[in-house]
Design a protein around this motif. Structure first.
Motif, PDB file in Angstrom:
ATOM      1  N   ALA A  97       0.830  -1.203   0.000  1.00  0.00           N
ATOM      2  CA  ALA A  97       0.000   0.000   0.000  1.00  0.00           C
ATOM      3  C   ALA A  97       0.860   1.247   0.000  1.00  0.00           C
ATOM      4  O   ALA A  97       1.976   1.249   0.531  1.00  0.00           O
ATOM      5  N   SER A  98       0.326   2.304  -0.592  1.00  0.00           N
ATOM      6  CA  SER A  98       0.991   3.601  -0.526  1.00  0.00           C
ATOM      7  C   SER A  98       0.921   4.118   0.909  1.00  0.00           C
ATOM      8  O   SER A  98       0.124   3.658   1.726  1.00  0.00           O
ATOM      9  N   THR A  99       1.761   5.117   1.228  1.00  0.00           N
ATOM     10  CA  THR A  99       1.962   5.527   2.621  1.00  0.00           C
ATOM     11  C   THR A  99       0.682   5.957   3.319  1.00  0.00           C
ATOM     12  O   THR A  99       0.383   5.496   4.429  1.00  0.00           O
ATOM     13  N   THR A 100      -0.093   6.841   2.705  1.00  0.00           N
ATOM     14  CA  THR A 100      -1.302   7.348   3.354  1.00  0.00           C
ATOM     15  C   THR A 100      -2.284   6.222   3.649  1.00  0.00           C
ATOM     16  O   THR A 100      -2.849   6.131   4.737  1.00  0.00           O
ATOM     17  N   ILE A 101      -2.485   5.334   2.674  1.00  0.00           N
ATOM     18  CA  ILE A 101      -3.410   4.218   2.859  1.00  0.00           C
ATOM     19  C   ILE A 101      -2.889   3.285   3.949  1.00  0.00           C
ATOM     20  O   ILE A 101      -3.641   2.826   4.818  1.00  0.00           O
ATOM     21  N   ALA A 102      -1.579   3.006   3.922  1.00  0.00           N
ATOM     22  CA  ALA A 102      -0.987   2.071   4.882  1.00  0.00           C
ATOM     23  C   ALA A 102      -1.055   2.603   6.310  1.00  0.00           C
ATOM     24  O   ALA A 102      -1.278   1.841   7.256  1.00  0.00           O
ATOM     25  N   GLU A 103      -0.850   3.912   6.478  1.00  0.00           N
ATOM     26  CA  GLU A 103      -0.772   4.467   7.826  1.00  0.00           C
ATOM     27  C   GLU A 103      -2.130   4.815   8.426  1.00  0.00           C
ATOM     28  O   GLU A 103      -2.312   4.709   9.643  1.00  0.00           O
ATOM     29  N   PHE A 104      -3.089   5.210   7.595  1.00  0.00           N
ATOM     30  CA  PHE A 104      -4.329   5.747   8.141  1.00  0.00           C
ATOM     31  C   PHE A 104      -5.587   4.947   7.820  1.00  0.00           C
ATOM     32  O   PHE A 104      -6.625   5.164   8.436  1.00  0.00           O
ATOM     33  N   MET A 105      -5.517   4.048   6.849  1.00  0.00           N
ATOM     34  CA  MET A 105      -6.728   3.342   6.443  1.00  0.00           C
ATOM     35  C   MET A 105      -6.674   1.840   6.688  1.00  0.00           C
ATOM     36  O   MET A 105      -7.660   1.239   7.119  1.00  0.00           O
ATOM     37  N   CYS A 157      -7.869  -3.982 -11.802  1.00  0.00           N
ATOM     38  CA  CYS A 157      -7.943  -2.760 -10.999  1.00  0.00           C
ATOM     39  C   CYS A 157      -9.388  -2.547 -10.561  1.00  0.00           C
ATOM     40  O   CYS A 157     -10.291  -2.477 -11.382  1.00  0.00           O
ATOM     41  N   GLU A 158      -9.580  -2.456  -9.256  1.00  0.00           N
ATOM     42  CA  GLU A 158     -10.918  -2.263  -8.702  1.00  0.00           C
ATOM     43  C   GLU A 158     -10.950  -0.973  -7.876  1.00  0.00           C
ATOM     44  O   GLU A 158     -10.184  -0.813  -6.924  1.00  0.00           O
ATOM     45  N   VAL A 159     -11.804  -0.053  -8.261  1.00  0.00           N
ATOM     46  CA  VAL A 159     -11.934   1.202  -7.523  1.00  0.00           C
ATOM     47  C   VAL A 159     -12.549   0.929  -6.154  1.00  0.00           C
ATOM     48  O   VAL A 159     -13.598   0.276  -6.059  1.00  0.00           O
ATOM     49  N   CYS A 160     -11.868   1.377  -5.116  1.00  0.00           N
ATOM     50  CA  CYS A 160     -12.381   1.173  -3.744  1.00  0.00           C
ATOM     51  C   CYS A 160     -13.295   2.323  -3.341  1.00  0.00           C
ATOM     52  O   CYS A 160     -14.416   2.117  -2.881  1.00  0.00           O
ATOM     53  N   CYS A 161     -12.789   3.538  -3.501  1.00  0.00           N
ATOM     54  CA  CYS A 161     -13.523   4.699  -3.021  1.00  0.00           C
ATOM     55  C   CYS A 161     -12.808   5.958  -3.500  1.00  0.00           C
ATOM     56  O   CYS A 161     -11.722   5.894  -4.069  1.00  0.00           O
ATOM     57  N   ASP A 162     -13.427   7.091  -3.256  1.00  0.00           N
ATOM     58  CA  ASP A 162     -12.802   8.381  -3.512  1.00  0.00           C
ATOM     59  C   ASP A 162     -12.228   8.928  -2.212  1.00  0.00           C
ATOM     60  O   ASP A 162     -12.751   8.661  -1.122  1.00  0.00           O
ATOM     61  N   ASP A 163     -11.151   9.685  -2.336  1.00  0.00           N
ATOM     62  CA  ASP A 163     -10.492  10.285  -1.182  1.00  0.00           C
ATOM     63  C   ASP A 163     -10.304  11.771  -1.463  1.00  0.00           C
ATOM     64  O   ASP A 163      -9.775  12.137  -2.515  1.00  0.00           O
ATOM     65  N   GLU A 164     -10.732  12.615  -0.542  1.00  0.00           N
ATOM     66  CA  GLU A 164     -10.617  14.053  -0.755  1.00  0.00           C
ATOM     67  C   GLU A 164      -9.326  14.588  -0.145  1.00  0.00           C
ATOM     68  O   GLU A 164      -8.994  14.296   1.001  1.00  0.00           O
ATOM     69  N   LEU A 165      -8.609  15.385  -0.920  1.00  0.00           N
ATOM     70  CA  LEU A 165      -7.446  16.100  -0.417  1.00  0.00           C
ATOM     71  C   LEU A 165      -7.887  17.509  -0.014  1.00  0.00           C
ATOM     72  O   LEU A 165      -8.605  18.182  -0.765  1.00  0.00           O
ATOM     73  N   SER A 244      -4.674  14.112   2.589  1.00  0.00           N
ATOM     74  CA  SER A 244      -5.913  13.346   2.620  1.00  0.00           C
ATOM     75  C   SER A 244      -6.708  13.701   3.875  1.00  0.00           C
ATOM     76  O   SER A 244      -6.154  13.763   4.978  1.00  0.00           O
ATOM     77  N   ARG A 245      -7.994  13.907   3.704  1.00  0.00           N
ATOM     78  CA  ARG A 245      -8.843  14.183   4.863  1.00  0.00           C
ATOM     79  C   ARG A 245      -8.763  13.045   5.882  1.00  0.00           C
ATOM     80  O   ARG A 245      -8.794  13.265   7.088  1.00  0.00           O
ATOM     81  N   ALA A 246      -8.636  11.820   5.367  1.00  0.00           N
ATOM     82  CA  ALA A 246      -8.575  10.658   6.262  1.00  0.00           C
ATOM     83  C   ALA A 246      -7.337  10.684   7.146  1.00  0.00           C
ATOM     84  O   ALA A 246      -7.337  10.101   8.233  1.00  0.00           O
ATOM     85  N   LEU A 295     -13.243   0.156   3.340  1.00  0.00           N
ATOM     86  CA  LEU A 295     -12.679   1.428   2.881  1.00  0.00           C
ATOM     87  C   LEU A 295     -13.782   2.409   2.488  1.00  0.00           C
ATOM     88  O   LEU A 295     -13.713   3.597   2.802  1.00  0.00           O
ATOM     89  N   ARG A 296     -14.797   1.907   1.799  1.00  0.00           N
ATOM     90  CA  ARG A 296     -15.907   2.787   1.410  1.00  0.00           C
ATOM     91  C   ARG A 296     -16.600   3.342   2.648  1.00  0.00           C
ATOM     92  O   ARG A 296     -16.969   4.519   2.691  1.00  0.00           O
ATOM     93  N   ALA A 297     -16.761   2.496   3.649  1.00  0.00           N
ATOM     94  CA  ALA A 297     -17.418   2.945   4.893  1.00  0.00           C
ATOM     95  C   ALA A 297     -16.559   3.972   5.601  1.00  0.00           C
ATOM     96  O   ALA A 297     -17.061   4.966   6.140  1.00  0.00           O
ATOM     97  N   LEU A 298     -15.232   3.768   5.610  1.00  0.00           N
ATOM     98  CA  LEU A 298     -14.330   4.689   6.270  1.00  0.00           C
ATOM     99  C   LEU A 298     -14.338   6.061   5.624  1.00  0.00           C
ATOM    100  O   LEU A 298     -14.435   7.083   6.302  1.00  0.00           O
ATOM    101  N   ILE A 299     -14.238   6.087   4.298  1.00  0.00           N
ATOM    102  CA  ILE A 299     -14.180   7.368   3.582  1.00  0.00           C
ATOM    103  C   ILE A 299     -15.519   8.093   3.625  1.00  0.00           C
ATOM    104  O   ILE A 299     -15.576   9.324   3.640  1.00  0.00           O
ATOM    105  N   SER A 300     -16.627   7.346   3.664  1.00  0.00           N
ATOM    106  CA  SER A 300     -17.948   7.981   3.612  1.00  0.00           C
ATOM    107  C   SER A 300     -18.375   8.572   4.941  1.00  0.00           C
ATOM    108  O   SER A 300     -19.405   9.256   5.006  1.00  0.00           O
ATOM    109  N   LYS A 301     -17.611   8.325   6.014  1.00  0.00           N
ATOM    110  CA  LYS A 301     -17.969   8.917   7.295  1.00  0.00           C
ATOM    111  C   LYS A 301     -17.946  10.425   7.208  1.00  0.00           C
ATOM    112  O   LYS A 301     -17.044  11.014   6.612  1.00  0.00           O
TER     113      LYS A 301
END
Length: 305
Positions: A97-105, A157-165, A244-246, A295-301
Protein backbone atom coordinates in the motif's frame (compact mmCIF):
# COMPACT_ATOMS: atom_id res chain seq x y z
CA UNK A 1 6.37 -26.52 -1.17
CA UNK A 2 8.43 -24.91 -3.96
CA UNK A 3 12.23 -25.03 -3.76
CA UNK A 4 13.41 -21.97 -1.81
CA UNK A 5 16.28 -21.54 -4.26
CA UNK A 6 13.77 -21.09 -7.09
CA UNK A 7 11.86 -18.49 -5.06
CA UNK A 8 15.06 -16.53 -4.46
CA UNK A 9 16.14 -16.88 -8.10
CA UNK A 10 12.75 -15.61 -9.28
CA UNK A 11 13.00 -12.52 -7.07
CA UNK A 12 16.53 -11.71 -8.25
CA UNK A 13 15.57 -12.28 -11.90
CA UNK A 14 12.59 -9.92 -11.59
CA UNK A 15 14.42 -7.23 -9.63
CA UNK A 16 17.76 -7.69 -11.44
CA UNK A 17 19.30 -6.77 -8.13
CA UNK A 18 20.48 -8.91 -5.22
CA UNK A 19 19.87 -6.00 -2.84
CA UNK A 20 16.29 -5.35 -3.97
CA UNK A 21 15.51 -9.07 -4.00
CA UNK A 22 16.74 -9.32 -0.40
CA UNK A 23 14.39 -6.48 0.59
CA UNK A 24 11.42 -8.11 -1.13
CA UNK A 25 12.14 -11.49 0.45
CA UNK A 26 13.03 -10.07 3.89
CA UNK A 27 16.42 -11.79 3.69
CA UNK A 28 20.01 -10.60 3.98
CA UNK A 29 21.94 -10.03 0.75
CA UNK A 30 24.56 -12.71 1.61
CA UNK A 31 21.74 -15.23 2.13
CA UNK A 32 20.30 -14.38 -1.31
CA UNK A 33 23.75 -14.69 -2.92
CA UNK A 34 24.27 -18.08 -1.24
CA UNK A 35 20.94 -19.43 -2.57
CA UNK A 36 21.77 -18.33 -6.13
CA UNK A 37 25.23 -19.89 -5.87
CA UNK A 38 23.67 -23.18 -4.76
CA UNK A 39 21.25 -23.14 -7.69
CA UNK A 40 24.04 -22.40 -10.17
CA UNK A 41 26.07 -25.28 -8.73
CA UNK A 42 23.03 -27.55 -9.01
CA UNK A 43 22.63 -26.76 -12.73
CA UNK A 44 26.39 -26.46 -13.27
CA UNK A 45 25.98 -23.19 -15.16
CA UNK A 46 25.84 -19.46 -14.56
CA UNK A 47 22.33 -18.01 -14.38
CA UNK A 48 23.39 -14.34 -14.14
CA UNK A 49 26.06 -12.24 -15.80
CA UNK A 50 27.58 -9.88 -13.25
CA UNK A 51 29.61 -6.79 -14.05
CA UNK A 52 29.89 -3.03 -13.58
CA UNK A 53 27.42 -3.08 -10.70
CA UNK A 54 24.70 -4.68 -12.83
CA UNK A 55 23.37 -8.18 -13.40
CA UNK A 56 21.56 -9.76 -16.34
CA UNK A 57 20.10 -13.18 -17.05
CA UNK A 58 22.20 -15.57 -19.09
CA UNK A 59 20.46 -17.73 -21.73
CA UNK A 60 20.33 -20.51 -19.12
CA UNK A 61 18.86 -18.05 -16.65
CA UNK A 62 16.12 -17.14 -19.11
CA UNK A 63 15.17 -20.82 -19.41
CA UNK A 64 15.14 -21.30 -15.64
CA UNK A 65 13.02 -18.16 -15.19
CA UNK A 66 10.32 -19.52 -17.49
CA UNK A 67 10.12 -22.79 -15.60
CA UNK A 68 10.41 -21.07 -12.20
CA UNK A 69 7.36 -18.91 -12.88
CA UNK A 70 5.30 -21.96 -13.84
CA UNK A 71 6.55 -24.06 -10.91
CA UNK A 72 6.03 -21.32 -8.31
CA UNK A 73 2.58 -20.52 -9.69
CA UNK A 74 1.47 -24.15 -9.60
CA UNK A 75 2.95 -24.65 -6.13
CA UNK A 76 1.09 -21.64 -4.77
CA UNK A 77 -2.15 -22.74 -6.41
CA UNK A 78 -1.76 -26.27 -4.99
CA UNK A 79 -1.19 -24.95 -1.46
CA UNK A 80 -4.26 -22.74 -1.63
CA UNK A 81 -6.57 -25.33 -3.19
CA UNK A 82 -5.62 -27.95 -0.61
CA UNK A 83 -6.01 -25.54 2.30
CA UNK A 84 -9.46 -24.58 1.03
CA UNK A 85 -10.58 -28.21 1.23
CA UNK A 86 -10.73 -27.74 5.00
CA UNK A 87 -13.43 -25.11 4.52
CA UNK A 88 -11.45 -22.50 6.46
CA UNK A 89 -9.88 -19.36 5.09
CA UNK A 90 -6.24 -19.13 6.11
CA UNK A 91 -2.66 -18.78 4.92
CA UNK A 92 -0.29 -15.94 4.12
CA UNK A 93 -1.53 -12.71 2.57
CA UNK A 94 1.02 -10.24 1.20
CA UNK A 95 -0.37 -6.72 0.92
CA UNK A 96 1.24 -3.56 -0.43
CA UNK A 97 0.00 0.00 0.00
CA UNK A 98 0.99 3.60 -0.53
CA UNK A 99 1.96 5.53 2.62
CA UNK A 100 -1.30 7.35 3.35
CA UNK A 101 -3.41 4.22 2.86
CA UNK A 102 -0.99 2.07 4.88
CA UNK A 103 -0.77 4.47 7.83
CA UNK A 104 -4.33 5.75 8.14
CA UNK A 105 -6.73 3.34 6.44
CA UNK A 106 -5.46 -0.24 6.49
CA UNK A 107 -4.40 -0.89 10.13
CA UNK A 108 -7.97 -1.08 11.44
CA UNK A 109 -9.10 -3.10 8.42
CA UNK A 110 -6.25 -5.60 8.86
CA UNK A 111 -7.00 -5.94 12.56
CA UNK A 112 -10.67 -6.57 11.90
CA UNK A 113 -9.86 -9.07 9.14
CA UNK A 114 -7.53 -10.97 11.49
CA UNK A 115 -10.26 -11.11 14.14
CA UNK A 116 -12.71 -12.46 11.57
CA UNK A 117 -10.24 -14.91 10.00
CA UNK A 118 -7.70 -15.83 12.72
CA UNK A 119 -5.85 -18.33 10.50
CA UNK A 120 -4.72 -15.61 8.08
CA UNK A 121 -1.19 -14.20 8.45
CA UNK A 122 -1.04 -10.77 6.80
CA UNK A 123 2.11 -8.83 5.97
CA UNK A 124 1.98 -5.20 4.87
CA UNK A 125 4.62 -3.57 2.68
CA UNK A 126 4.68 0.20 2.13
CA UNK A 127 5.86 2.03 -1.01
CA UNK A 128 4.74 4.49 -3.64
CA UNK A 129 2.00 3.51 -6.10
CA UNK A 130 4.43 2.64 -8.90
CA UNK A 131 6.51 0.28 -6.75
CA UNK A 132 3.36 -1.39 -5.39
CA UNK A 133 2.08 -2.08 -8.92
CA UNK A 134 5.47 -3.51 -9.90
CA UNK A 135 5.49 -5.89 -6.94
CA UNK A 136 1.98 -7.10 -7.72
CA UNK A 137 3.02 -7.81 -11.32
CA UNK A 138 6.05 -9.70 -10.02
CA UNK A 139 3.81 -11.74 -7.69
CA UNK A 140 5.81 -10.70 -4.61
CA UNK A 141 2.60 -9.28 -3.12
CA UNK A 142 -0.97 -10.52 -3.59
CA UNK A 143 -2.88 -7.22 -3.48
CA UNK A 144 -1.83 -3.59 -3.81
CA UNK A 145 -3.59 -0.41 -2.71
CA UNK A 146 -2.70 2.64 -4.80
CA UNK A 147 -3.80 6.27 -5.03
CA UNK A 148 -4.85 6.18 -8.67
CA UNK A 149 -6.22 3.92 -11.37
CA UNK A 150 -3.93 1.31 -12.88
CA UNK A 151 -3.53 0.94 -16.63
CA UNK A 152 -1.29 -2.15 -16.50
CA UNK A 153 -2.84 -4.79 -18.80
CA UNK A 154 -1.78 -7.70 -16.56
CA UNK A 155 -3.48 -6.26 -13.47
CA UNK A 156 -7.09 -6.21 -12.36
CA UNK A 157 -7.94 -2.76 -11.00
CA UNK A 158 -10.92 -2.26 -8.70
CA UNK A 159 -11.93 1.20 -7.52
CA UNK A 160 -12.38 1.17 -3.74
CA UNK A 161 -13.52 4.70 -3.02
CA UNK A 162 -12.80 8.38 -3.51
CA UNK A 163 -10.49 10.28 -1.18
CA UNK A 164 -10.62 14.05 -0.76
CA UNK A 165 -7.45 16.10 -0.42
CA UNK A 166 -7.90 19.21 1.72
CA UNK A 167 -5.87 22.14 3.01
CA UNK A 168 -4.71 21.50 6.58
CA UNK A 169 -3.30 24.07 8.98
CA UNK A 170 -3.07 25.10 12.63
CA UNK A 171 -6.34 26.57 14.01
CA UNK A 172 -4.63 29.98 14.39
CA UNK A 173 -3.04 29.94 10.93
CA UNK A 174 -4.46 32.74 8.68
CA UNK A 175 -6.13 30.25 6.29
CA UNK A 176 -8.06 28.56 9.10
CA UNK A 177 -10.87 31.15 9.05
CA UNK A 178 -11.95 30.21 5.50
CA UNK A 179 -14.76 27.72 4.77
CA UNK A 180 -13.16 26.84 1.41
CA UNK A 181 -10.05 27.90 -0.48
CA UNK A 182 -9.25 28.52 -4.12
CA UNK A 183 -5.71 27.69 -5.33
CA UNK A 184 -4.95 31.39 -5.78
CA UNK A 185 -5.49 32.05 -2.06
CA UNK A 186 -2.68 29.66 -1.22
CA UNK A 187 0.11 31.47 -3.05
CA UNK A 188 1.04 33.97 -0.33
CA UNK A 189 1.34 31.44 2.50
CA UNK A 190 4.10 29.02 3.53
CA UNK A 191 3.49 25.60 1.98
CA UNK A 192 4.65 22.29 3.51
CA UNK A 193 4.75 19.74 0.69
CA UNK A 194 5.02 15.99 0.35
CA UNK A 195 8.17 14.69 -1.34
CA UNK A 196 8.52 14.23 -5.14
CA UNK A 197 7.23 10.79 -6.13
CA UNK A 198 4.42 10.88 -3.59
CA UNK A 199 0.94 10.23 -4.96
CA UNK A 200 -0.39 13.14 -2.89
CA UNK A 201 2.29 15.42 -4.32
CA UNK A 202 1.47 14.33 -7.89
CA UNK A 203 -2.25 14.96 -7.49
CA UNK A 204 -1.60 18.32 -5.82
CA UNK A 205 0.72 19.47 -8.61
CA UNK A 206 -1.76 18.41 -11.31
CA UNK A 207 -4.55 20.25 -9.50
CA UNK A 208 -2.51 23.45 -9.15
CA UNK A 209 -1.37 23.20 -12.78
CA UNK A 210 -4.98 22.98 -13.94
CA UNK A 211 -5.57 26.23 -12.03
CA UNK A 212 -2.65 27.88 -13.83
CA UNK A 213 -0.21 27.59 -10.90
CA UNK A 214 3.19 25.87 -11.19
CA UNK A 215 4.66 24.24 -8.10
CA UNK A 216 7.64 26.64 -8.17
CA UNK A 217 5.20 29.53 -7.68
CA UNK A 218 4.25 28.09 -4.31
CA UNK A 219 6.13 29.22 -1.21
CA UNK A 220 7.48 25.74 -0.39
CA UNK A 221 9.27 25.88 2.96
CA UNK A 222 9.65 22.15 3.57
CA UNK A 223 9.21 18.75 1.87
CA UNK A 224 8.35 15.68 3.95
CA UNK A 225 8.17 11.99 3.11
CA UNK A 226 5.47 10.97 5.56
CA UNK A 227 1.90 12.14 6.24
CA UNK A 228 2.55 11.73 9.98
CA UNK A 229 5.56 14.05 9.77
CA UNK A 230 3.48 16.44 7.67
CA UNK A 231 0.79 16.61 10.36
CA UNK A 232 3.40 17.21 13.05
CA UNK A 233 4.96 20.16 11.26
CA UNK A 234 1.56 21.67 10.38
CA UNK A 235 0.64 21.59 14.07
CA UNK A 236 3.57 23.91 14.83
CA UNK A 237 1.92 26.64 12.72
CA UNK A 238 4.83 26.85 10.28
CA UNK A 239 2.59 26.64 7.23
CA UNK A 240 -0.25 24.80 5.52
CA UNK A 241 -0.26 21.50 3.65
CA UNK A 242 -2.53 19.58 1.31
CA UNK A 243 -3.33 16.10 2.58
CA UNK A 244 -5.91 13.35 2.62
CA UNK A 245 -8.84 14.18 4.86
CA UNK A 246 -8.57 10.66 6.26
CA UNK A 247 -5.02 11.35 7.46
CA UNK A 248 -6.08 14.17 9.84
CA UNK A 249 -9.33 12.88 11.32
CA UNK A 250 -7.74 12.32 14.75
CA UNK A 251 -6.06 15.75 14.80
CA UNK A 252 -9.35 17.37 13.78
CA UNK A 253 -11.20 15.71 16.64
CA UNK A 254 -8.56 16.95 19.07
CA UNK A 255 -8.69 20.47 17.63
CA UNK A 256 -4.99 20.44 16.66
CA UNK A 257 -5.57 20.81 12.91
CA UNK A 258 -8.22 22.48 10.76
CA UNK A 259 -9.17 20.95 7.39
CA UNK A 260 -10.55 23.26 4.70
CA UNK A 261 -11.95 21.98 1.37
CA UNK A 262 -10.49 23.29 -1.85
CA UNK A 263 -12.64 25.01 -4.48
CA UNK A 264 -13.06 23.20 -6.78
CA UNK A 265 -12.79 20.04 -4.67
CA UNK A 266 -9.71 17.85 -5.10
CA UNK A 267 -10.83 14.23 -5.24
CA UNK A 268 -8.68 11.23 -6.10
CA UNK A 269 -9.49 7.56 -6.61
CA UNK A 270 -8.14 4.83 -4.36
CA UNK A 271 -7.84 1.45 -6.06
CA UNK A 272 -6.95 -2.15 -5.38
CA UNK A 273 -4.79 -4.01 -7.90
CA UNK A 274 -4.16 -7.73 -8.14
CA UNK A 275 -3.01 -10.12 -10.89
CA UNK A 276 -5.46 -10.71 -13.72
CA UNK A 277 -5.57 -14.49 -13.53
CA UNK A 278 -8.16 -17.20 -14.03
CA UNK A 279 -7.41 -18.66 -10.60
CA UNK A 280 -7.76 -16.48 -7.52
CA UNK A 281 -7.61 -17.95 -4.04
CA UNK A 282 -10.61 -17.71 -1.77
CA UNK A 283 -8.39 -15.81 0.70
CA UNK A 284 -7.55 -13.09 -1.85
CA UNK A 285 -11.15 -12.87 -3.09
CA UNK A 286 -12.46 -12.62 0.48
CA UNK A 287 -9.98 -9.89 1.44
CA UNK A 288 -10.73 -7.88 -1.72
CA UNK A 289 -14.44 -7.81 -0.85
CA UNK A 290 -13.79 -7.20 2.86
CA UNK A 291 -11.30 -4.33 2.38
CA UNK A 292 -13.33 -2.66 -0.36
CA UNK A 293 -16.44 -2.56 1.85
CA UNK A 294 -14.53 -1.24 4.87
CA UNK A 295 -12.68 1.43 2.88
CA UNK A 296 -15.91 2.79 1.41
CA UNK A 297 -17.42 2.94 4.89
CA UNK A 298 -14.33 4.69 6.27
CA UNK A 299 -14.18 7.37 3.58
CA UNK A 300 -17.95 7.98 3.61
CA UNK A 301 -17.97 8.92 7.30
CA UNK A 302 -18.99 12.51 7.79
CA UNK A 303 -15.90 14.62 8.56
CA UNK A 304 -15.84 16.44 11.91
CA UNK A 305 -16.66 20.13 12.07
Amino acid sequence: MADRRLQVFHAVAKQLSFTKAAEVLFMTQPAVTFQIKQLEEHFNTRLFDRGHGRIALTPAGEVVLGYAERILGLSSEMDVRLSELTGEIGGSLMIGASTTIAEFMLPGILGEFKSTYPNVRSRLMVGNSESIETRVMEHTIDIGFIESLSHEPTLECEVCCDDELVVICHPRFPLARHKELTPQKLLEHAFISREPGSGTREFTENYLRSAGIAIDQMNVVMELGSPIALNGVVQTGLGFAIASRASVSKEQRLGDIVAIPLKPRLIRTLSMVYPKEKFRSRLVATFVEFASTRLRALISKKPPG
